[in-house]
Design a protein around this motif. Structure first.
Motif, PDB file in Angstrom:
ATOM      1  N   ARG A   1      33.818  21.813   8.212  1.00  0.00           N
ATOM      2  CA  ARG A   1      33.943  20.395   7.904  1.00  0.00           C
ATOM      3  C   ARG A   1      35.352  19.957   8.245  1.00  0.00           C
ATOM      4  NH1 ARG A   1      37.034  19.677   3.439  1.00  0.00           N
ATOM      5  NH2 ARG A   1      36.922  21.205   1.747  1.00  0.00           N
TER       6      ARG A   1
ATOM      7  N   LEU B   1      28.905  25.723   1.155  1.00  0.00           N
ATOM      8  CA  LEU B   1      28.905  26.316   2.498  1.00  0.00           C
ATOM      9  C   LEU B   1      28.835  27.834   2.412  1.00  0.00           C
ATOM     10  CD1 LEU B   1      29.137  25.201   5.427  1.00  0.00           C
ATOM     11  CD2 LEU B   1      31.578  25.711   5.289  1.00  0.00           C
TER      12      LEU B   1
ATOM     13  N   PRO C   1      22.710  23.184   8.969  1.00  0.00           N
ATOM     14  CA  PRO C   1      23.487  21.988   8.632  1.00  0.00           C
ATOM     15  C   PRO C   1      24.903  22.052   9.181  1.00  0.00           C
ATOM     16  CG  PRO C   1      23.326  23.439   6.745  1.00  0.00           C
ATOM     17  CD  PRO C   1      22.434  24.020   7.801  1.00  0.00           C
ATOM     18  N   GLU C   2      25.431  20.904   9.554  1.00  0.00           N
ATOM     19  CA  GLU C   2      26.808  20.796  10.047  1.00  0.00           C
ATOM     20  C   GLU C   2      27.768  20.637   8.861  1.00  0.00           C
ATOM     21  OE1 GLU C   2      27.781  21.093  13.140  1.00  0.00           O
ATOM     22  OE2 GLU C   2      25.720  21.384  13.856  1.00  0.00           O
ATOM     23  N   GLY C   3      27.789  21.647   8.004  1.00  0.00           N
ATOM     24  CA  GLY C   3      28.621  21.570   6.815  1.00  0.00           C
ATOM     25  C   GLY C   3      27.841  21.005   5.639  1.00  0.00           C
ATOM     26  N   PHE C   4      28.564  20.752   4.555  1.00  0.00           N
ATOM     27  CA  PHE C   4      27.939  20.256   3.333  1.00  0.00           C
ATOM     28  C   PHE C   4      28.728  19.088   2.767  1.00  0.00           C
ATOM     29  CE2 PHE C   4      25.558  24.071   3.595  1.00  0.00           C
ATOM     30  CZ  PHE C   4      24.408  23.856   2.843  1.00  0.00           C
TER      31      PHE C   4
ATOM     32  N   ARG D   1      24.311  17.063   7.562  1.00  0.00           N
ATOM     33  CA  ARG D   1      24.867  17.997   6.590  1.00  0.00           C
ATOM     34  C   ARG D   1      23.880  18.270   5.454  1.00  0.00           C
ATOM     35  NH1 ARG D   1      30.500  15.248   5.059  1.00  0.00           N
ATOM     36  NH2 ARG D   1      29.206  13.375   5.300  1.00  0.00           N
TER      37      ARG D   1
ATOM     38  N   ALA E   1      24.109  12.204   4.071  1.00  0.00           N
ATOM     39  CA  ALA E   1      23.967  13.605   4.469  1.00  0.00           C
ATOM     40  C   ALA E   1      22.998  13.749   5.638  1.00  0.00           C
ATOM     41  CB  ALA E   1      23.501  14.435   3.277  1.00  0.00           C
TER      42      ALA E   1
ATOM     43  N   THR F   1      24.611  12.490   9.001  1.00  0.00           N
ATOM     44  CA  THR F   1      25.641  13.363   9.566  1.00  0.00           C
ATOM     45  C   THR F   1      25.161  14.793   9.773  1.00  0.00           C
ATOM     46  OG1 THR F   1      26.472  13.760   7.317  1.00  0.00           O
ATOM     47  CG2 THR F   1      27.500  11.983   8.572  1.00  0.00           C
TER      48      THR F   1
ATOM     49  N   ALA G   1      31.825  21.314  -1.918  1.00  0.00           N
ATOM     50  CA  ALA G   1      31.344  21.419  -0.539  1.00  0.00           C
ATOM     51  C   ALA G   1      31.656  22.792   0.055  1.00  0.00           C
ATOM     52  CB  ALA G   1      31.976  20.308   0.304  1.00  0.00           C
TER      53      ALA G   1
END
Length: 413
Positions: free
Chosen positions: A402, A375, A190-193, A275, A270, A273, A371
């Motif tokens: 993020r 992560l 995932p590209e962050g949370f 995430r 989510a 994006t 968040a």
């Protein structure tokens, strides 16, 4: 993953009478079998296999055909197994308590209109005609119409598997069908949370700098329901009790619909994006939190567990990872400098860091902390150390980052 689809039957008066008689027959048989099971001292004698060996022929003599008899046996055996598990877990008090002894020595009872399971031998679906063929105590009845949404019909047609349940509720007849829904592969990078802070004033606030999902209208609706409920309870008539039940279910449907909408928006964002979603682990919050009497109603009517469950299963279908984090001090810690102090939370909506001077919406600040914690938890569990080819000690891959919006902060409404 398994989901259920609810469809409403539209039976004629004759078919409705047959369905009502069927539920009465199977639940009378279940009550007889429950009394028999209660008399067995050994818990093993209440298993499906032993109940079937002891009572199958008697259930057939009571007018049940083969499959309904087996379903009755399973219903009773599962009910006693659940009771035994609750007793073992201490949910009914200590073994020497009066409540424990009363429950242990009382046979389980089934309502005359309790739900009954149907498998594909007893129930068949005609999706194009929107009808079902169902087995009753008077024989099989074909062409019973049902109504549902187009999306529900599509789900039934493509994914229905296993059993359905016949339910009589609010003077209406329903079939609850089990569907096996395929899920998307889990996004393991995932590209962050997206942090989600759950609350009462604001039902949910995400770590994105946007408007929270306010609970103002829902709380206003609930307060109105509390006033009406108090007036009906003061009357105490049969009509008042019937309306109380109707309003309770109406309020439940309203809250459920609101949580579905919020959960869908959060999961969609989510997924869009790339995430994951970070949620607080709020298990046992009602026992931990001490509130004044006016606030207790709001807390105990707050369906945060339902909203979290909706987010979790919708995320699972979309392949979005969900991480539960420790909620301690998320509303007191500054998501910019990390300073934690009770005085940082100046009001319900206002967070003002006593160290770096950042001012922000309190729920947004908490969502950012959630968040960040999600992560870290995800990296600890799902990103193993990679060995360095040169022989140096193992190093960790970089964490997805993020956007850190430090440029300006303000109190959002």
């Amino acid at each position: 993953m398994q989901v259920v689809v609810l469809v409403k039957l539209v039976p004629s008066p004759e078919v409705e009478a047959a369905l009502r008689a069927t539920l009465r027959v199977v639940n009378d048989a279940a009550n007889w079998l429950s009394l028999y099971a209660q008399c067995r001292e050994d818990e093993r004698d209440r298993s499906r296999m032993r109940l079937q060996a002891a009572a199958y022929q008697e259930l057939k003599a009571r007018g049940l055909s083969a499959q309904p008899a087996l379903h009755v046996i399973r219903k009773v055996a599962d009910a006693y197994r659940s009771r035994a598990a609750n007793m073992k877990a201490g949910n009914y008090g200590r073994r020497d308590s009066e409540r424990y002894r009363r429950i242990a020595h009382t046979p389980l009872r089934f309502r005359p209109t309790a739900a009954q399971a149907y498998d594909d031998r007893c129930l068949s679906w005609q999706y194009d005609a929107r009808t079902v063929s169902i087995l009753t105590s008077t024989g099989r009845i074909r062409g019973v119409p049902f109504v549902c949404s187009q999306q529900a019909l599509k789900t039934l047609t493509e994914h229905r598997r296993g059993e359905s349940r016949l339910v009589h509720r609010d003077r209406a007849w329903f079939l609850v069908a089990t569907c096996e829904i395929p899920v998307k592969p889990l996004n393991t990078q995932p590209e962050g949370f997206l942090g989600v802070d759950l609350g009462i004033a604001n039902i949910a606030t995400t770590s994105d700098a946007g408007e929270p999902f306010t609970g103002k209208e829902l709380n206003k609706y609930r307060r109105r329901q509390v006033r009406i409920r108090a007036e009906l309870q003061a009357r105490g008539t049969k009509s008042a009790k019937r309306k109380l039940k109707q309003r309770s279910r109406r309020e439940h449907r309203h809250t459920t619909n609101t949580n579905h909408i919020i959960a869908k928006l959060i999961v969609t964002e989510a997924e869009r994006t790339g995430r994951g979603i970070g949620l607080e682990d709020l298990t046992g919050i009602r026992e931990r939190v001490r509130l004044r009497k006016p606030q207790r109603v709001a807390l105990h009517s707050w369906a945060f567990a339902q909203l979290a469950a909706f987010i979790t299963y919708k995320a699972q279908r979309a392949g979005v990872p969900v991480v539960r984090v420790d909620p301690a001090h998320t509303s007191r810690m500054c998501s910019w400098c990390g300073h934690t102090e009770k005085a940082n939370r100046q009001a319900q909506e206002v967070f003002a860091c006593r160290s770096c001077g950042v001012v922000a919406h309190a729920d947004w600040n908490a969502a950012r902390n959630i968040a960040d914690r999600a992560l870290i938890v995800w990296a600890e569990v799902n990103q193993p150390h990679a060995a360095d080819p040169s022989g140096d000690p193992a190093v960790s891959p970089p964490l997805p980052s993020r956007v850190d919006d430090r440029q300006s902060t303000s109190i959002s409404s």
